[in-house]
Design an enzyme around this catalytic site. Structure first.
Site, PDB file in Angstrom:
ATOM      1  N   ASN A 118      -4.315  21.871  -4.516  1.00  0.00           N
ATOM      2  CA  ASN A 118      -3.092  22.592  -4.889  1.00  0.00           C
ATOM      3  C   ASN A 118      -2.343  21.878  -6.022  1.00  0.00           C
ATOM      4  O   ASN A 118      -1.993  22.492  -7.027  1.00  0.00           O
ATOM      5  CB  ASN A 118      -2.177  22.709  -3.663  1.00  0.00           C
ATOM      6  N   THR A 144       6.856  11.159  -9.317  1.00  0.00           N
ATOM      7  CA  THR A 144       7.586  10.456  -8.258  1.00  0.00           C
ATOM      8  C   THR A 144       7.624   8.949  -8.514  1.00  0.00           C
ATOM      9  O   THR A 144       6.649   8.383  -9.043  1.00  0.00           O
ATOM     10  CB  THR A 144       6.938  10.721  -6.887  1.00  0.00           C
ATOM     11  N   SER A 179       0.117   7.195  -0.720  1.00  0.00           N
ATOM     12  CA  SER A 179      -0.388   8.303   0.105  1.00  0.00           C
ATOM     13  C   SER A 179      -1.249   9.197  -0.782  1.00  0.00           C
ATOM     14  O   SER A 179      -1.182   9.118  -2.016  1.00  0.00           O
ATOM     15  CB  SER A 179       0.768   9.143   0.678  1.00  0.00           C
ATOM     16  N   TYR A 181      -0.757  12.281  -1.194  1.00  0.00           N
ATOM     17  CA  TYR A 181       0.191  13.089  -1.965  1.00  0.00           C
ATOM     18  C   TYR A 181       0.623  12.339  -3.240  1.00  0.00           C
ATOM     19  O   TYR A 181       0.570  12.889  -4.345  1.00  0.00           O
ATOM     20  CB  TYR A 181       1.429  13.441  -1.124  1.00  0.00           C
ATOM     21  N   HIS A 182       1.069  11.083  -3.062  1.00  0.00           N
ATOM     22  CA  HIS A 182       1.541  10.329  -4.232  1.00  0.00           C
ATOM     23  C   HIS A 182       0.416  10.175  -5.262  1.00  0.00           C
ATOM     24  O   HIS A 182       0.661  10.166  -6.468  1.00  0.00           O
ATOM     25  CB  HIS A 182       2.074   8.954  -3.813  1.00  0.00           C
ATOM     26  N   LYS A 185       0.178  12.913  -7.840  1.00  0.00           N
ATOM     27  CA  LYS A 185       1.135  12.798  -8.947  1.00  0.00           C
ATOM     28  C   LYS A 185       0.607  11.849 -10.024  1.00  0.00           C
ATOM     29  O   LYS A 185       0.894  12.012 -11.212  1.00  0.00           O
ATOM     30  CB  LYS A 185       2.479  12.303  -8.419  1.00  0.00           C
TER      31      LYS A 185
HETATM   32  N1  USQ Z   1      11.614   6.538   6.561  1.00  0.00           N
HETATM   33  C1  USQ Z   1      12.195   6.039   7.706  1.00  0.00           C
HETATM   34  N2  USQ Z   1      12.618   6.956   8.625  1.00  0.00           N
HETATM   35  C2  USQ Z   1      12.489   8.300   8.461  1.00  0.00           C
HETATM   36  C3  USQ Z   1      11.913   8.793   7.280  1.00  0.00           C
HETATM   37  C4  USQ Z   1      11.467   7.877   6.342  1.00  0.00           C
HETATM   38  O1  USQ Z   1      12.347   4.821   7.896  1.00  0.00           O
HETATM   39  O2  USQ Z   1      12.892   9.044   9.355  1.00  0.00           O
HETATM   40  C5  USQ Z   1      11.160   5.576   5.529  1.00  0.00           C
HETATM   41  C6  USQ Z   1       9.687   5.671   5.150  1.00  0.00           C
HETATM   42  O3  USQ Z   1       8.883   4.861   5.973  1.00  0.00           O
HETATM   43  C7  USQ Z   1       9.701   5.239   3.693  1.00  0.00           C
HETATM   44  C8  USQ Z   1      11.077   5.662   3.196  1.00  0.00           C
HETATM   45  O4  USQ Z   1      11.871   5.914   4.344  1.00  0.00           O
HETATM   46  O5  USQ Z   1       9.616   3.845   3.612  1.00  0.00           O
HETATM   47  C9  USQ Z   1      11.085   6.901   2.330  1.00  0.00           C
HETATM   48  O6  USQ Z   1      10.473   7.960   3.056  1.00  0.00           O
HETATM   49  P1  USQ Z   1      10.806   9.491   2.745  1.00  0.00           P
HETATM   50  O7  USQ Z   1      10.075  10.321   3.733  1.00  0.00           O
HETATM   51  O8  USQ Z   1      12.266   9.699   2.607  1.00  0.00           O
HETATM   52  O9  USQ Z   1      10.240   9.648   1.284  1.00  0.00           O
HETATM   53  P2  USQ Z   1       8.760   9.603   0.699  1.00  0.00           P
HETATM   54  O10 USQ Z   1       7.722   9.802   1.722  1.00  0.00           O
HETATM   55  O11 USQ Z   1       8.668   8.381  -0.123  1.00  0.00           O
HETATM   56  O12 USQ Z   1       8.730  10.906  -0.189  1.00  0.00           O
HETATM   57  C10 USQ Z   1       9.895  11.510  -0.745  1.00  0.00           C
HETATM   58  C11 USQ Z   1       9.566  12.938  -1.156  1.00  0.00           C
HETATM   59  C12 USQ Z   1       8.502  12.886  -2.228  1.00  0.00           C
HETATM   60  C13 USQ Z   1       8.949  12.028  -3.375  1.00  0.00           C
HETATM   61  C14 USQ Z   1       9.373  10.647  -2.885  1.00  0.00           C
HETATM   62  C15 USQ Z   1      10.040   9.825  -3.937  1.00  0.00           C
HETATM   63  O13 USQ Z   1       9.107  13.668  -0.039  1.00  0.00           O
HETATM   64  O14 USQ Z   1       8.217  14.198  -2.680  1.00  0.00           O
HETATM   65  O15 USQ Z   1       7.869  11.889  -4.241  1.00  0.00           O
HETATM   66  O16 USQ Z   1      10.356  10.810  -1.841  1.00  0.00           O
HETATM   67  S1  USQ Z   1       9.659   8.115  -3.729  1.00  0.00           S
HETATM   68  O17 USQ Z   1       9.939   7.716  -2.356  1.00  0.00           O
HETATM   69  O18 USQ Z   1      10.480   7.365  -4.648  1.00  0.00           O
HETATM   70  O19 USQ Z   1       8.256   7.990  -3.977  1.00  0.00           O
END
Ligand code: USQ
Length: 401
Positions: A118, A144, A179, A181-182, A185
């Site tokens: 996708n 990202t 991941s 997903y990442h 990108k």
């Molecule tokens: N986390 C927690 N508790 C939660 C949810 C997440 O501790 O309930 C932690 C995760 O382990 C991680 C961090 O928070 O270390 C960020 O997780 P996230 O789910 O908020 O974000 P992420 O998976 O990194 O993905 C999100 C978006 C994605 C974007 C990314 C930007 O879903 O589309 O690409 O943020 S970045 O994180 O800068 O890569």
């Protein structure tokens, strides 16, 4: 300017269509409503109710006095995409139409392959369609910050100068995503950079941090204009989940130590930054990278900020550490640049606690709705591939029957 938004029904896309239109731009967009389906697959629902597209479009016209030209469609349907872009002849294309969740891409083989098909093929179709029918357009591509991972050195904006064995060059900064997903990108980054180099297309690749927030001012009080807000383990990002947890009295789910550091930004800042990118296009053939976030915080710092905001409006909040379902560094160096957008006029919000207070107040109205999904707040999609809670329940039921 004429701006085409791919993914206009989504969390960012619906808000951006309004933000741009309020500034006098003409917007067209497409969507296949996949986000709605993925969240349903997670047995969840948006915390803020959203309406079907015809209702949204009606409200849009009433508020902004002009139509949003919308067609339902899929970026994997190349003739559809090419013909729509050819007809609309956009000055800018904002590509937000990808599957955005790291956990979703890690569920199993099928979800990983689907995410790659996708995201990577959809983006490749955008590049080929641009080449064919609108090569002068500017592609604002949502990447990202997660493309870089968490290296033990500062993170520049896409490129860095390196000296190796006595010779110097400016090269793409290494990508170490966390991941499947990442990784999509990262593949998009390479494809976009290549298309700019060989075909003279122009693109801004946005390395965006984690977005949070329930509204932008442009939406006003009309519920039909509000964006969705997810809180399930796949499509809810950290602060959005914490705020939903806070309003129903669920402990905030810190994964592991909680010292993981990331760049975060409110929805209103994301709109401001994407618009700055649209309004300041690069030269033909130029591929540039903007790191887009307000500030870096550890997850634990953010949980404390959510608690502070919640307590200021009379809510009691517990913070709990949960077994980390992801394979990620919990203690690490993190120091990314974000100068390109500041140079073009980005003014970061800074008061994140005030933003969280607005979110909590918005979410309190939907407390009973969120509470129905309380049992899916603790994650069970694991990076190590061990079985999910739902699979174990299915197996147990099969053995019993
Ligand atoms: N986390 C927690 N508790 C939660 C949810 C997440 O501790 O309930 C932690 C995760 O382990 C991680 C961090 O928070 O270390 C960020 O997780 P996230 O789910 O908020 O974000 P992420 O998976 O990194 O993905 C999100 C978006 C994605 C974007 C990314 C930007 O879903 O589309 O690409 O943020 S970045 O994180 O800068 O890569």
């Amino acid at each position: 300017m004429k701006v085409f938004i791919a993914g206009v029904d989504g969390y960012l896309g619906w808000a951006l269509a309004q933000y741009l239109t309020a500034r006098g731009h003409d917007v067209a967009g497409t969507d296949k409503y996949l986000r709605r389906a993925w969240v349903a697959e997670m047995n969840s629902d948006t915390a803020i109710p959203i309406y079907d597209m015809p209702t949204r479009l009606e409200a849009f016209k009433a508020r902004y006095g002009k139509e949003l030209l919308f067609r339902e469609g899929d970026l994997l349907d190349y003739p559809f995409l090419r013909d729509f872009l050819g007809e609309f002849q956009p000055d800018a294309i904002v590509h937000l139409a990808e599957m955005p969740s790291a956990p979703y891409s890690m569920i199993d083989q099928e979800h990983a392959v689907w995410t790659h098909t996708n995201n990577v093929n959809g983006s490749l179709n955008v590049l080929w369609a641009m080449r064919e029918v609108c090569p002068q357009a500017h592609l604002v591509k949502l990447g990202t910050m997660g493309e870089y991972g968490t290296p033990n050195v500062d993170i520049p904006e896409g490129f860095f100068e390196i000296e190796y064995r006595g010779r110097k060059d400016v090269l793409p900064f290494p990508r170490q995503p966390g991941s499947f997903y990442h990784l999509t990108k990262v593949h998009d980054t390479h494809n976009t950079m290549f298309a700019c180099r060989i075909w003279g297309l122009r693109s801004t690749d946005i390395m965006q941090g984690v977005v949070f927030g329930t509204r932008i001012d442009e939406m006003g009080d009309d519920p039909r204009l509000r964006s969705r807000l997810d809180f399930d383990q796949c499509f809810g990002t950290a602060i959005n989940r914490f705020c939903c947890q806070a309003v129903i009295g669920h402990p905030l789910t810190l994964y592991g130590k909680g010292s993981q550091k990331r760049g975060f930004l409110p929805l209103r800042d994301s709109m401001q930054c994407l618009t700055i990118a649209v309004e300041n296009p690069p030269q033909p053939g130029e591929y540039r990278v903007f790191n887009q976030f307000e500030e870096c915080y550890t997850i634990e710092e953010l949980a404390y900020k959510v608690r502070e905001a919640a307590e200021s409006i009379g809510l009691n909040v517990d913070i709990a550490h949960f077994d980390n379902p992801r394979t990620e560094k919990e203690e690490h160096y993190y120091n990314p640049d974000r100068e390109n957008l500041i140079r073009l006029g980005y003014q970061p919000t800074h008061d994140v606690v005030a933003e969280m207070r607005i979110m909590l107040q918005d979410l309190l109205e939907h407390r009973d709705h969120i509470r129905q999904y309380a049992d899916i707040l603790v994650p069970d999609i694991r990076w190590d591939g061990t079985r999910r809670r739902s699979e174990l329940i299915q197996m147990e039921t099969a053995v019993k029957s």
